[in-house]
Design an enzyme around this catalytic site. Structure first.
Site, PDB file in Angstrom:
ATOM      1  CG  HIS A 267       0.533   2.185  -9.678  1.00 16.75           C
ATOM      2  ND1 HIS A 267       0.144   1.684  -8.463  1.00 16.75           N
ATOM      3  CD2 HIS A 267      -0.487   2.966 -10.117  1.00 16.75           C
ATOM      4  CE1 HIS A 267      -1.077   2.121  -8.158  1.00 16.75           C
ATOM      5  NE2 HIS A 267      -1.481   2.913  -9.152  1.00 16.75           N
TER       6      HIS A 267
ATOM      7  CG  ASP B 194      -2.075   0.942   1.098  1.00 11.96           C
ATOM      8  OD1 ASP B 194      -2.287   1.478  -0.012  1.00 11.96           O
ATOM      9  OD2 ASP B 194      -2.775   1.154   2.104  1.00 11.96           O
TER      10      ASP B 194
ATOM     11  CG  LEU C 263       9.795 -16.936  -3.403  1.00  9.54           C
ATOM     12  CD1 LEU C 263       9.337 -16.954  -1.957  1.00  9.54           C
ATOM     13  CD2 LEU C 263      10.360 -15.566  -3.770  1.00  9.54           C
TER      14      LEU C 263
ATOM     15  CB  SER D  66      -7.975  -4.488   2.023  1.00  8.68           C
ATOM     16  OG  SER D  66      -7.772  -3.266   2.702  1.00  8.68           O
TER      17      SER D  66
END
Length: 599
Positions: A379, A362, A472, A537
């Protein structure tokens, strides 16, 4: 009797019966008193009891092994159980029986997590010997109470609810301590052979016992006085008739007979004298039969007179075939790129490392606005921060990283131009095939509706190209909503019911999870949100049920791998209780004042 018990439990599949037989035989040879206590249960519940107790006993054996790394073997077994629970079956007989039991009775994994974590610390020798009775009781609670709670849950699902009276909490704790202390005394020789002293050191000091004398199996007057005192203490804790006088008749017989069997173990330890330091003490077969014979007769009569009001058992609704295990890519992947400043990740203890970190990234727009830049630049900067965090996750050895790129609400409510730019940045990253050079497995969670079809194809292409990676696992939540995910699972279950694919009448937690779009994704250990907001959220509601929460003020574009490592370090200091009460209230450092708790 084994065949009759399986028939009562509606276990007819030959392979599944063989798995339960493995648990049955293992317990009969290694945990005779506990095994015969389970035989006092109604026949339909016995196989589930074998599976549960065999799993706990096997985990204890793995942790106690002196051959190889016991903690690593236990961790591998635990991770394999997580995988098996998602698929509904296993190639390991004990885990196969356990998975079947947990699916049938909708048992939670949190109880196993508590016990396995405690055993793993014991195996690593990172948990110091219990200095005080309070520390010893914490270990007792983490070891014994989860199994008892699983059995109570199973009885409740079978239609018999046994209330735990708040006025008797101390008595319940003493009973658990009595069982644990009996185990510690009768198995003292085995523990000493491994170099472990499982008795509270404050009692050793009180009686003037030198730890070296115990470790060298020397029976001194001080040791004799200590053992005599502890034997009497354990007897007192086990002798609490008020606990079973208030129970329904069937469970009362089980508990009373179990306590009598454990007192017989204490009697065997007392008779052993100095030999108690040389080998484990167990009651003779004749002594055990004098207790279990009348106990079984009384239990059978009691359950016949007072049957379970609604005994419901059923095999798992579906048992999917296990997929082929993922193997390493034939091309040797490159190691993660180091940080520009050359910093290295902290060395966190393996047992304190999170398996799964989820991030709500965020602050991109606010970061750009504060600099007088278009939101799109935020962004783009956030994308660069993500790349560094991914390299940091791979560098420290994090197994799973899940990031919230775009919610379904974002797609509906943000300006189309901003969404187009965000998807353009994501497209550029995927088309660069940058992550394909590293041992990173890419996955996507979300809905294709509303996304450009070529972008969806690109996501799926990257997912397919990395499906054999074993490092990962990086999951992109894009056009994702947590409630939508749960709705999908419910719709899938309803469809399976309509088409006759489901057997049985109950929906278990494990069954519902198997219908989630990413049901095989492990639970989130740490949920981290940047940017100063403190809400989740609609992000991974199923997987974050027991997640530790961390909210930090720094905006996402200012984040790099060092912040991830700091978050993981803070996680390593948490004490995860999975709903249990803490032994003592931990002090929260000032810099962690904004952290959430797991309850």
């Amino acid at each position: 009797m084994f065949a009759a018990d399986c028939a009562q439990a509606e276990i007819h599949d030959p392979q599944l019966k063989a798995a339960y037989k493995t648990c049955h035989d293992y317990l009969r040879s290694t945990s005779a008193e506990e095994f015969w206590c389970l035989q006092l249960m109604p026949p339909a519940l016995r196989p589930a009891g074998w599976a549960l107790l065999a799993a706990y006993s096997l985990a204890d054996d793995l942790a106690d092994t002196t051959e190889g790394d016991g903690s690593q073997r236990l961790r591998e077994w635990r991770e394999a159980l997580d995988t098996d629970l998602r698929h509904g079956t296993s190639e390991d007989p004990v885990r196969q029986a356990l998975v079947h039991t947990m699916w049938c009775w909708n048992l939670k994994t949190a109880a196993f997590d508590v016990t396995f974590t405690a055993l793993e610390k014991d195996a690593l020798r990172t948990a110091p010997a219990a200095a005080t009775w309070q520390q010893w009781r914490t270990r007792s609670k983490d070891t014994n109470v989860p199994f008892m709670l699983q059995c109570l849950t199973m009885l409740r699902h079978a239609g018999l609810d046994i209330p735990l009276h708040l006025t008797r909490l101390d008595a319940y704790q003493r009973l658990s301590d009595g069982l644990f202390l009996t185990d510690s005394l009768t198995d003292l020789a085995d523990d000493l052979d491994r170099g472990d002293i499982t008795l509270p050191t404050e009692e050793l000091h009180r009686f003037g016992v030198c730890e070296t004398d115990l470790l060298q199996h020397r029976w001194t007057p001080a040791v004799q006085a200590l053992i005599s005192h502890l034997l009497n203490t354990a007897r007192t804790w086990l002798d609490q008739p008020q606990l079973w006088t208030g129970l329904p008749p069937g469970p009362a017989v089980v508990l009373r007979t179990g306590c009598t069997l454990y007192r017989a173990r204490l009697h065997a330890a007392e008779k052993a004298g100095p030999a108690l330091l040389q080998h484990a003490a167990r009651p003779t077969l004749a002594a055990r039969l004098r207790i279990t014979g009348p106990g079984r007769l009384l239990a059978a009569t009691t359950w016949r007179l007072f049957p379970l009001p609604e005994l419901r058992t059923a095999p798992p609704p579906t048992r999917p075939v296990l997929p082929a295990p993922r193997t390493a890519s034939p091309e040797l992947p490159q190691p993660p790129e180091p940080h520009a400043d050359g910093v290295r990740p902290p060395a966190l203890p393996a047992e304190c490392m999170p398996r799964h970190v989820a991030i709500i990234m965020d602050g991109n727009g606010r970061w750009a606005t504060a600099r007088g830049l278009p939101r799109n630049d935020g962004h783009k900067a956030g994308g660069k921060a993500l790349v560094d965090v991914v390299h940091g996750a791979a560098e420290i050895g994090l197994p799973h990283l899940t990031v919230y790129l775009l919610s379904t609400e974002n797609l509906e409510k943000r300006p189309p131009q901003e969404i187009d730019k965000l998807l353009t940045f994501a497209r550029e990253q995927l088309e660069s095939r940058d992550f394909l050079r590293y041992d990173v497995r890419i996955r996507w969670a979300g809905l294709p509706d509303g996304l450009p079809s070529d972008f969806v194809d690109l996501l799926r292409t990257n997912q397919a190209a990395t499906e054999d990676r074993t490092g990962l696992t990086l999951t992109f939540c894009l056009n994702y909503g947590g409630r939508s995910e749960l709705t999908q699972a419910a719709d899938s279950l309803a469809s399976a019911a309509r088409t006759g694919q489901l057997q049985g009448t109950r929906v278990s937690e494990h069954l519902l999870r198997s219908h989630l779009p990413l049901g095989d994704l492990p639970d989130v250990d740490l949920l981290w949100r940047t940017g100063g907001e403190q809400r989740i959220s609609n992000f991974l509601p199923w997987h974050t049920a027991y997640a530790e929460l961390l909210f930090t003020d720094k905006l996402w574009p200012d984040i790099d791998r060092r912040d991830l490592w700091k978050a993981m370090t803070q996680y390593s200091h948490r004490h995860r209780r999975y709903g249990a009460a803490p032994a003592s209230q931990p002090v929260v450092p000032a810099q962690e004042a904004r952290l959430g708790t797991s309850g």
